[in-house]
Design a protein around this motif. Structure first.
Motif, PDB file in Angstrom:
ATOM      1  N   UNK A 124     -10.967 -20.572 -29.587  1.00 36.87           N
ATOM      2  CA  UNK A 124     -10.333 -21.827 -29.168  1.00 36.87           C
ATOM      3  C   UNK A 124      -8.511 -21.741 -29.623  1.00 36.87           C
ATOM      4  N   UNK A 125      -8.397 -21.028 -30.999  1.00 37.13           N
ATOM      5  CA  UNK A 125      -7.411 -20.817 -31.800  1.00 37.13           C
ATOM      6  C   UNK A 125      -6.335 -20.177 -31.004  1.00 37.13           C
ATOM      7  N   UNK A 126      -6.961 -18.845 -29.961  1.00 35.80           N
ATOM      8  CA  UNK A 126      -6.257 -17.954 -29.151  1.00 35.80           C
ATOM      9  C   UNK A 126      -5.612 -18.399 -28.469  1.00 35.80           C
ATOM     10  N   UNK A 127      -5.894 -19.494 -27.563  1.00 43.14           N
ATOM     11  CA  UNK A 127      -5.237 -20.369 -26.996  1.00 43.14           C
ATOM     12  C   UNK A 127      -5.309 -21.713 -27.070  1.00 43.14           C
ATOM     13  N   UNK A 128      -4.221 -21.955 -27.864  1.00 43.52           N
ATOM     14  CA  UNK A 128      -4.829 -23.629 -28.607  1.00 43.52           C
ATOM     15  C   UNK A 128      -4.169 -24.755 -27.584  1.00 43.52           C
ATOM     16  N   UNK A 129      -3.462 -24.582 -26.146  1.00 45.54           N
ATOM     17  CA  UNK A 129      -2.660 -24.964 -25.299  1.00 45.54           C
ATOM     18  C   UNK A 129      -3.746 -25.253 -24.214  1.00 45.54           C
ATOM     19  N   UNK A 130      -4.423 -24.441 -24.400  1.00 47.02           N
ATOM     20  CA  UNK A 130      -5.467 -24.566 -22.994  1.00 47.02           C
ATOM     21  C   UNK A 130      -7.000 -25.344 -23.552  1.00 47.02           C
ATOM     22  N   UNK A 131      -6.859 -26.615 -23.060  1.00 53.11           N
ATOM     23  CA  UNK A 131      -7.950 -27.732 -23.793  1.00 53.11           C
ATOM     24  C   UNK A 131      -9.177 -27.211 -22.612  1.00 53.11           C
ATOM     25  N   UNK A 132      -8.946 -26.499 -21.031  1.00 53.91           N
ATOM     26  CA  UNK A 132      -9.641 -25.973 -20.207  1.00 53.91           C
ATOM     27  C   UNK A 132     -11.130 -25.228 -20.874  1.00 53.91           C
ATOM     28  N   UNK A 133     -10.472 -24.062 -21.972  1.00 49.31           N
ATOM     29  CA  UNK A 133     -11.339 -23.583 -22.639  1.00 49.31           C
ATOM     30  C   UNK A 133     -12.651 -24.561 -23.223  1.00 49.31           C
ATOM     31  N   UNK A 134     -12.297 -26.152 -24.143  1.00 47.77           N
ATOM     32  CA  UNK A 134     -12.874 -26.654 -24.795  1.00 47.77           C
ATOM     33  C   UNK A 134     -14.541 -27.113 -23.885  1.00 47.77           C
ATOM     34  N   UNK A 135     -13.912 -27.997 -22.518  1.00 51.16           N
ATOM     35  CA  UNK A 135     -14.513 -28.899 -21.605  1.00 51.16           C
ATOM     36  C   UNK A 135     -15.810 -26.859 -21.139  1.00 51.16           C
ATOM     37  N   UNK A 136     -15.238 -26.100 -21.222  1.00 52.96           N
ATOM     38  CA  UNK A 136     -16.441 -24.756 -20.803  1.00 52.96           C
ATOM     39  C   UNK A 136     -16.889 -24.432 -21.856  1.00 52.96           C
ATOM     40  N   UNK A 137     -16.750 -24.102 -22.702  1.00 57.00           N
ATOM     41  CA  UNK A 137     -18.099 -24.468 -24.242  1.00 57.00           C
ATOM     42  C   UNK A 137     -18.539 -25.148 -24.439  1.00 57.00           C
ATOM     43  N   UNK A 138     -18.063 -26.573 -23.995  1.00 65.01           N
ATOM     44  CA  UNK A 138     -19.113 -27.347 -24.026  1.00 65.01           C
ATOM     45  C   UNK A 138     -20.256 -27.535 -22.865  1.00 65.01           C
ATOM     46  N   UNK A 139     -20.065 -27.666 -21.789  1.00 67.06           N
ATOM     47  CA  UNK A 139     -20.737 -26.943 -21.202  1.00 67.06           C
ATOM     48  C   UNK A 139     -21.444 -26.189 -20.188  1.00 67.06           C
ATOM     49  N   UNK A 140     -21.527 -24.973 -21.448  1.00 64.26           N
ATOM     50  CA  UNK A 140     -22.453 -23.871 -21.630  1.00 64.26           C
ATOM     51  C   UNK A 140     -23.247 -23.767 -22.977  1.00 64.26           C
ATOM     52  N   UNK A 141     -23.199 -24.932 -23.842  1.00 70.34           N
ATOM     53  CA  UNK A 141     -23.422 -24.554 -25.322  1.00 70.34           C
ATOM     54  C   UNK A 141     -24.461 -25.654 -24.977  1.00 70.34           C
ATOM     55  N   UNK A 142     -23.806 -26.869 -24.658  1.00 73.79           N
ATOM     56  CA  UNK A 142     -25.284 -28.045 -23.825  1.00 73.79           C
ATOM     57  C   UNK A 142     -26.466 -27.650 -23.271  1.00 73.79           C
ATOM     58  N   UNK A 143     -25.729 -26.842 -22.713  1.00 70.05           N
ATOM     59  CA  UNK A 143     -26.974 -26.004 -21.571  1.00 70.05           C
ATOM     60  C   UNK A 143     -28.038 -26.037 -22.445  1.00 70.05           C
ATOM     61  N   UNK A 144     -26.740 -24.109 -22.980  1.00 68.05           N
ATOM     62  CA  UNK A 144     -27.995 -23.986 -24.019  1.00 68.05           C
ATOM     63  C   UNK A 144     -29.092 -24.382 -24.829  1.00 68.05           C
ATOM     64  N   UNK A 145     -28.888 -25.416 -25.251  1.00 70.37           N
ATOM     65  CA  UNK A 145     -29.875 -26.136 -26.217  1.00 70.37           C
ATOM     66  C   UNK A 145     -30.736 -27.017 -25.781  1.00 70.37           C
ATOM     67  N   UNK A 146     -30.740 -27.457 -24.351  1.00 69.51           N
ATOM     68  CA  UNK A 146     -31.839 -28.178 -23.094  1.00 69.51           C
ATOM     69  C   UNK A 146     -32.423 -27.290 -23.320  1.00 69.51           C
ATOM     70  N   UNK A 147     -31.972 -25.597 -22.773  1.00 69.88           N
ATOM     71  CA  UNK A 147     -32.585 -24.648 -23.134  1.00 69.88           C
ATOM     72  C   UNK A 147     -33.516 -23.856 -23.398  1.00 69.88           C
ATOM     73  N   UNK A 148     -33.878 -24.848 -24.729  1.00 74.02           N
ATOM     74  CA  UNK A 148     -34.346 -23.843 -25.621  1.00 74.02           C
ATOM     75  C   UNK A 148     -33.702 -23.111 -26.616  1.00 74.02           C
ATOM     76  N   UNK A 149     -32.611 -22.297 -26.228  1.00 72.15           N
ATOM     77  CA  UNK A 149     -31.956 -21.081 -26.764  1.00 72.15           C
ATOM     78  C   UNK A 149     -31.053 -21.292 -27.663  1.00 72.15           C
ATOM     79  N   UNK A 150     -30.529 -22.752 -28.607  1.00 70.77           N
ATOM     80  CA  UNK A 150     -30.186 -23.334 -29.561  1.00 70.77           C
ATOM     81  C   UNK A 150     -30.685 -24.869 -30.043  1.00 70.77           C
ATOM     82  N   UNK A 151     -31.148 -24.450 -31.372  1.00 70.41           N
ATOM     83  CA  UNK A 151     -31.555 -25.888 -32.222  1.00 70.41           C
ATOM     84  C   UNK A 151     -30.340 -26.635 -32.513  1.00 70.41           C
TER      85      UNK A 151
END
Length: 379
Positions: A124-151
């Motif tokens: 995120x630090x590479x584009x610190x003013x872009x809060x949309x990147x944080x939203x996208x990461x959150x959606x992806x990692x929550x899905x990964x956890x729901x799918x059992x790919x991430x503990x």
């Protein structure tokens, strides 16, 4: 070296070095590939045996998760197919832009299971003013956890960005006086004049205006149940509204008059234009009767604002103008929410008829009088 396992216990333990053991449990075959749970334990042989026993219990309870060696890029490729199937085209486009431009170059090569909060913060630090990147990461990692790919579960509140919501300013919208100047510059001979009136008089979203058809228009209200989901040079897609709710929006006498004028002009255009698309029955169209390009509408508003002597606002802020002016009149917030579709489905079901039959129509009449009545003409 393999460690002897007691009878009845699934799996294997291998001694890898001093005080280091690999615990392994086969979970079967899926899609032609073996699924295996592997972990390294640092400690004694009994520590490794205790871990294998716990994994056997999880296996019997059907709660065990396969050890995942996918990279972030590989998991992203699966996730984006899921998004494409179950989300809107605009949502898919948003996530692909965030990941393929900013996130995958930083994280794509890393193993998903090894990602830490520090890695996410670094990306995120590479584009610190872009809060949309944080939203996208959150959606992806929550899905990964729901799918059992991430503990592990990340606390995204700890991820910092420099972006802050822009403060709301009067320049974001038009005042009553500025709207009157804009209206004085409208002729309704242009394709897009009615777009501006629908935004200001009813507070519709741009996608709702572009998806509005003539059969949704009634003498004193509009039925808002669809919106443009995607528009490309090859075509367009019309679906439900942003909230997937149906709402009735009261119209002003001014808007009803201008819709009648616009429809008459549109009929002339249909007769004069070979190949005009009559089937979709859209209220706001391009020259050939199809969904217009919002960029063209944006450019037209810029020219119109200059002609009217007011500052320019983007198409989406016509809706903000409506909400601001209604608030300035003292219209109760719940009434405004009902009109623009911000209320929850439960609130709509509970208050819809009462609000529409009295307050909404009353608000529309007051709004019309302030913009177009005798008091407006004396200003």
């Amino acid at each position: 070296m393999s460690i002897r396992i007691p009878a009845g216990l699934r799996g294997a333990i291998y001694k890898r070095g001093k005080n280091s053991f690999r615990v392994q449990l086969s979970l079967g075959v899926k899609d032609g590939k073996p699924e295996i749970k592997r972990e390294t334990v640092r400690g004694t042989e009994q520590d490794a045996m205790n871990l294998l026993i716990r994994r056997n219990v999880e296996y019997l309870d059907n709660t065990i998760q396969v050890t995942n060696y996918q990279t972030v890029r590989q998991a992203y490729d699966e996730w984006v197919k899921h998004v494409e199937k179950y989300r809107t085209p605009n949502t898919l486009r948003f996530y692909k832009q965030r990941f393929e431009f900013a996130l995958l170059p930083e994280l794509g090569h890393r193993r998903l299971k090894d990602i830490t909060l520090g890695d996410l913060q670094k990306a995120l630090a590479k584009y610190p003013n872009d809060q949309h990147n944080k939203r996208a990461l959150s959606a992806f990692l929550n899905w990964s956890r729901d799918m059992g790919k991430l503990s592990q579960k990340f606390d995204f509140r700890k991820l910092e960005t420099q972006s802050r919501p822009a403060p709301k300013k009067e320049e974001d919208v038009w005042s009553f006086e500025q709207v009157q100047k804009v209206y004085a510059a409208l002729t309704f001979d242009n394709f897009y004049d009615i777009f501006i009136a629908l935004g200001i008089e009813c507070g519709l979203r741009p996608q709702e205006i572009m998806g509005l058809t003539w059969d949704r228009i009634h003498p004193d209200y509009l039925v808002i149940d669809q919106a443009v989901k995607e528009r490309t040079p090859e075509g367009y897609k019309i679906g439900g509204t942003k909230t997937d709710e149906v709402r009735l929006v009261a119209t002003t006498p001014y808007l009803s008059e201008k819709l009648t004028q616009h429809k008459a002009n549109q009929k002339v255009r249909i007769i004069a234009t070979a190949g005009y698309n009559r089937d979709v029955n859209l209220v706001v169209t391009d020259a050939m009767g199809n969904v217009p390009d919002l960029n063209y509408i944006r450019k037209y508003i810029r020219r119109l604002a200059k002609r009217a002597g007011v500052h320019c606002i983007p198409p989406k802020n016509l809706r903000s103008t409506y909400i601001s002016l209604m608030g300035d009149l003292g219209i109760p917030i719940p009434v405004i929410q009902e009109s623009v579709g911000h209320a929850t489905p439960e609130m709509i079901a509970k208050h819809y008829l009462r609000v529409f039959s009295s307050s909404l129509q009353q608000a529309a009449t007051l709004y019309h009088e302030r913009l177009h009545g005798e008091a407006a003409q004396t200003n």
